[in-house]
Design an enzyme around this catalytic site. Structure first.
Site, short mmCIF file in Angstrom:
data_model
loop_
_atom_site.label_atom_id
_atom_site.label_comp_id
_atom_site.label_asym_id
_atom_site.label_seq_id
_atom_site.Cartn_x
_atom_site.Cartn_y
_atom_site.Cartn_z
N ILE A 36 0.73 -1.13 -0.02
CA ILE A 36 0.15 0.13 0.20
C ILE A 36 0.87 1.22 -0.11
CG2 ILE A 36 -1.78 1.20 1.34
CD1 ILE A 36 -2.89 -1.46 2.26
N THR A 84 -4.79 5.75 6.93
CA THR A 84 -5.54 4.93 6.51
C THR A 84 -5.27 3.46 6.72
OG1 THR A 84 -4.33 4.92 4.62
CG2 THR A 84 -5.91 6.38 4.33
N SER A 85 -4.40 3.19 7.91
CA SER A 85 -3.91 1.88 8.54
C SER A 85 -4.95 1.52 9.54
CB SER A 85 -2.33 2.12 8.85
OG SER A 85 -1.57 2.44 7.62
N ARG A 86 -4.43 1.95 10.78
CA ARG A 86 -5.21 1.46 12.20
C ARG A 86 -5.14 2.63 13.00
NH1 ARG A 86 -6.89 -1.92 9.57
NH2 ARG A 86 -6.83 -4.18 9.75
N ASP A 133 -8.92 7.63 8.16
CA ASP A 133 -9.87 6.90 7.80
C ASP A 133 -10.29 5.64 9.01
OD1 ASP A 133 -11.76 5.45 5.74
OD2 ASP A 133 -10.43 4.12 5.40
N GLU A 166 -12.73 3.17 16.96
CA GLU A 166 -13.74 2.94 16.01
C GLU A 166 -14.62 1.79 16.10
OE1 GLU A 166 -12.17 0.64 12.22
OE2 GLU A 166 -10.85 2.43 12.58
N HIS A 208 -13.42 4.08 7.75
CA HIS A 208 -12.75 2.84 7.43
C HIS A 208 -13.20 2.37 6.01
CE1 HIS A 208 -10.15 0.05 9.31
NE2 HIS A 208 -9.96 -0.38 8.05
N GLN A 209 -13.22 3.28 5.04
CA GLN A 209 -13.74 2.88 3.72
C GLN A 209 -12.53 2.98 2.74
OE1 GLN A 209 -16.05 6.71 3.17
NE2 GLN A 209 -15.45 6.33 0.99
N PHE A 269 -10.58 0.54 1.77
CA PHE A 269 -10.67 -0.71 0.92
C PHE A 269 -11.89 -0.76 0.15
CE2 PHE A 269 -13.86 -1.40 4.19
CZ PHE A 269 -14.72 -2.60 3.72
#
Length: 327
Positions: free
Chosen positions: A155, A230-232, A256, A261, A293-294, A296
């Protein structure tokens, strides 16, 4: 095989049933997460399929073993939600989807950068209200900016390729040595923090990366830095990032993912009171962009996740250890 499918969303059902045309698997879809209370729903199944906010801790894995379930498949790359030592102890095979669509997440990170920079979300709302003013919509050229990339896996490299196309200077940090294009300059973590105009996180959540972005690391960054995650969520210390936004040390934040979350994401709270002061505080900043978390979430990625997960189920059933195996 009977599969207990936790945290199921409508798009999960659609993509997995599409890949399961031969009906080799019978999915029992549950829209709740796997935890110590819901593990009993997997009784009579041969395997469980879980996502990012499910809990496969030692107690859950022990109960799965008690139900004679020896296979856990993750439909994601991250595996911080699984106690791998306990899985080995209970002889449970764990498989993941390490690379379903690196471009999907990388492109979402770029979209967050462009949105925060050029304020397209605010311009969209203004024009819909008949306001065509450009006041307070000023952005900056990406060309020539230094972009720090933490994590040079698939990524991270996909993200670097896109940003190189914008004419950015790429600074990369990864404790694991890897082969990458010459346009990525290897630097240590501290140098990346101090020199970057934009920092994007593309690394897993492990003990060494938890809260890697905190008061001490934030102090090393340029004033007004843009930070993208955008990871964790737990890569960032939430209280510290809020303080840095208040002082202006962080000029833009795009996330993200969020440390807490699991209580919020993938659910509709539009008619409810949100009982999370930190997320409400983050949402109040005009220079913060939050998506749920979109990263992906593309047609191609969903199809790839389903395809690889079904292959992992076949391999696990046949006792095959592959590059997707975690135990």
């Amino acid at each position: 095989m009977r599969i207990a499918f936790y945290s199921a969303q409508p798009y999960d059902k659609s993509s997995f049933e599409e890949m399961n045309k031969e009906k080799a698997y019978r999915f029992l879809f549950f829209d709740i997460d796997l935890n110590e209370q819901t593990v009993k729903l997997a009784e009579g199944c041969d395997a469980v399929c879980i996502f990012v906010n499910d809990h496969a801790n030692a107690k859950v894995l022990e109960r799965l073993a008690g139900l004679n379930i020896k296979i856990v498949v993750l439909r994601c790359a991250g595996f911080n939600q699984v106690d791998l030592e306990a899985a080995q102890r209970f002889e449970i095979s764990v498989y993941r989807v390490p690379a379903y669509s690196p471009e999907a997440v990388a492109e979402h990170a770029v979209a967050m950068i462009l949105t925060l920079n050029r304020k397209t979300h605010k311009a969209y709302n203004r024009v819909r209200e008949g306001n065509f003013s450009l006041n307070r919509l000023t952005g900056f050229n990406l060309h020539g900016k230094k972009v720090g990339v933490v994590g040079l896996g698939k990524i991270g490299l996909a993200f670097c390729k896109i940003m190189h196309g914008f004419g950015c200077e790429l600074l990369g940090y990864d404790p694991v040595e890897s082969t990458h294009p010459d346009y990525i300059i290897n630097v240590n973590f501290e140098e990346l923090l101090s020199k970057s105009d934009i920092i994007s996180l593309h690394c897993p959540l492990v003990p060494s990366t938890k809260h890697m972005i905190k008061e001490e690391s934030l102090a090393l960054m340029k004033n007004g830095v843009m930070l993208i995650n955008t990871s964790r969520g737990a890569l960032i210390h939430t209280t510290d990032i809020i303080n840095s936004l208040k002082t202006g040390k962080v000029g833009h934040l795009g996330i993200d993912v969020y440390e807490q979350e699991e209580k919020l994401f993938f659910r509709d709270f539009s008619e409810h009171i949100i009982d999370d002061d930190d997320i409400l505080r983050l949402m109040s900043f005009p220079n913060v962009l939050i998506t749920s978390h979109q990263g992906f979430f593309t047609t191609e990625a969903l199809a790839e996740i389903a395809s690889i997960t079904l292959k992992n189920l076949r391999d696990a059933k046949n006792g095959l250890k592959t590059n997707n195996s975690l135990t």
